[in-house]
Scaffold this motif. Structure first.
Motif, PDB file in Angstrom:
ATOM      1  N   SER A  45       0.844  -1.190   0.000  1.00  0.00           N
ATOM      2  CA  SER A  45       0.000   0.000   0.000  1.00  0.00           C
ATOM      3  C   SER A  45       0.879   1.240   0.000  1.00  0.00           C
ATOM      4  O   SER A  45       1.981   1.224   0.561  1.00  0.00           O
ATOM      5  N   THR A  54      -3.568   3.779  -1.778  1.00  0.00           N
ATOM      6  CA  THR A  54      -3.712   2.882  -2.923  1.00  0.00           C
ATOM      7  C   THR A  54      -3.096   1.540  -2.571  1.00  0.00           C
ATOM      8  O   THR A  54      -1.958   1.466  -2.116  1.00  0.00           O
ATOM      9  N   GLY A  56      -2.339  -2.646  -3.670  1.00  0.00           N
ATOM     10  CA  GLY A  56      -2.130  -3.531  -4.801  1.00  0.00           C
ATOM     11  C   GLY A  56      -1.499  -4.830  -4.355  1.00  0.00           C
ATOM     12  O   GLY A  56      -1.206  -5.035  -3.174  1.00  0.00           O
ATOM     13  N   THR A  88      -3.238  -3.323  -9.287  1.00  0.00           N
ATOM     14  CA  THR A  88      -3.753  -2.300  -8.373  1.00  0.00           C
ATOM     15  C   THR A  88      -5.220  -1.999  -8.655  1.00  0.00           C
ATOM     16  O   THR A  88      -5.748  -0.972  -8.234  1.00  0.00           O
ATOM     17  N   ASP A  94      -1.559   0.153 -13.651  1.00  0.00           N
ATOM     18  CA  ASP A  94      -0.667  -1.012 -13.693  1.00  0.00           C
ATOM     19  C   ASP A  94       0.341  -0.893 -14.835  1.00  0.00           C
ATOM     20  O   ASP A  94       1.529  -1.182 -14.667  1.00  0.00           O
TER      21      ASP A  94
END
Length: 201
Positions: A45, A54, A56, A88, A94
């Motif tokens: 993150s 965010t 992923g 993500t 990505d």
């Protein structure tokens, strides 16, 4: 009073876990394990300009562990992560992360971790020190590992080790400095997975 109850409960759980691991140690358990890809996730993150977080993960992870519950101090492990498998939950992001200023997957298709020392704090918790390689640079990394459960699967009847590993990677130290003013460079990682017995080919 409440604090005392919490401490006693935690102590009871720890003792119970230790007894469970000791019981399993007397059984026939394998020493060589491999990641069960269907139950393993490498997540991360980052803070996005202070507005949001965010998250992923990488979906293509392979790894081997030598772990003997009768001699845990001799544990060793290595993992390989395919950088092209980043996800993500937004394709455009990505594709950006795969480019040269971030993971540069064309030149560096994998990231690797290889342990150098494993120290068990108690039967369920360990500190794993090793070398992490990203973007062609290798630096020390320490992971805090918790063994969730060591038991035979009720589905396969085969032994399984469930675990969680956490740590922090300074991406800037590996040369990934893009957007450092808005996207955090210290990136928390969390690996949740299951180990199954390595089968002879």
């Amino acid at each position: 009073m409440i604090n005392m109850v919490i401490k006693n409960t935690a102590k009871t759980l720890l003792i119970s876990s230790a007894l469970a691991v000791t019981t399993l140690a007397s059984a026939a358990m394998p020493n060589q394990w491999q990641l069960d890809n269907s139950h393993t996730r490498v997540g991360f993150s980052v803070n996005h300009m202070g507005f949001s977080t965010t998250m992923g993960h990488f979906s293509d992870v392979k790894g081997m562990v030598n772990y003997d519950i009768k001699a845990p101090s001799k544990t060793s492990m290595n993992f390989t992560i395919a950088t092209d498998s980043i996800d993500t939950n937004w394709d455009a992001r990505d594709e950006h992360l795969k480019k040269e200023e971030f993971f540069n997957v064309a030149k560096y298709p994998t990231m690797t971790f290889k342990s150098t020392k494993v120290t068990f704090i108690n039967p369920q918790q360990a500190k794993v020190m090793g070398n992490f390689t990203m973007l062609g640079q290798t630096k020390p990394l320490t992971l805090d590992v918790t063994l969730n459960k060591v038991a035979n699967s009720p589905l396969t009847k085969e032994p399984v080790v469930g675990f969680r590993a956490t740590g922090t990677i300074d991406r800037a130290a590996y040369g990934m400095t893009a957007y450092a003013s808005g996207i955090t460079t210290n990136v928390p990682i969390q690996i949740d997975g299951e180990l199954v017995e390595k089968k002879a080919k």
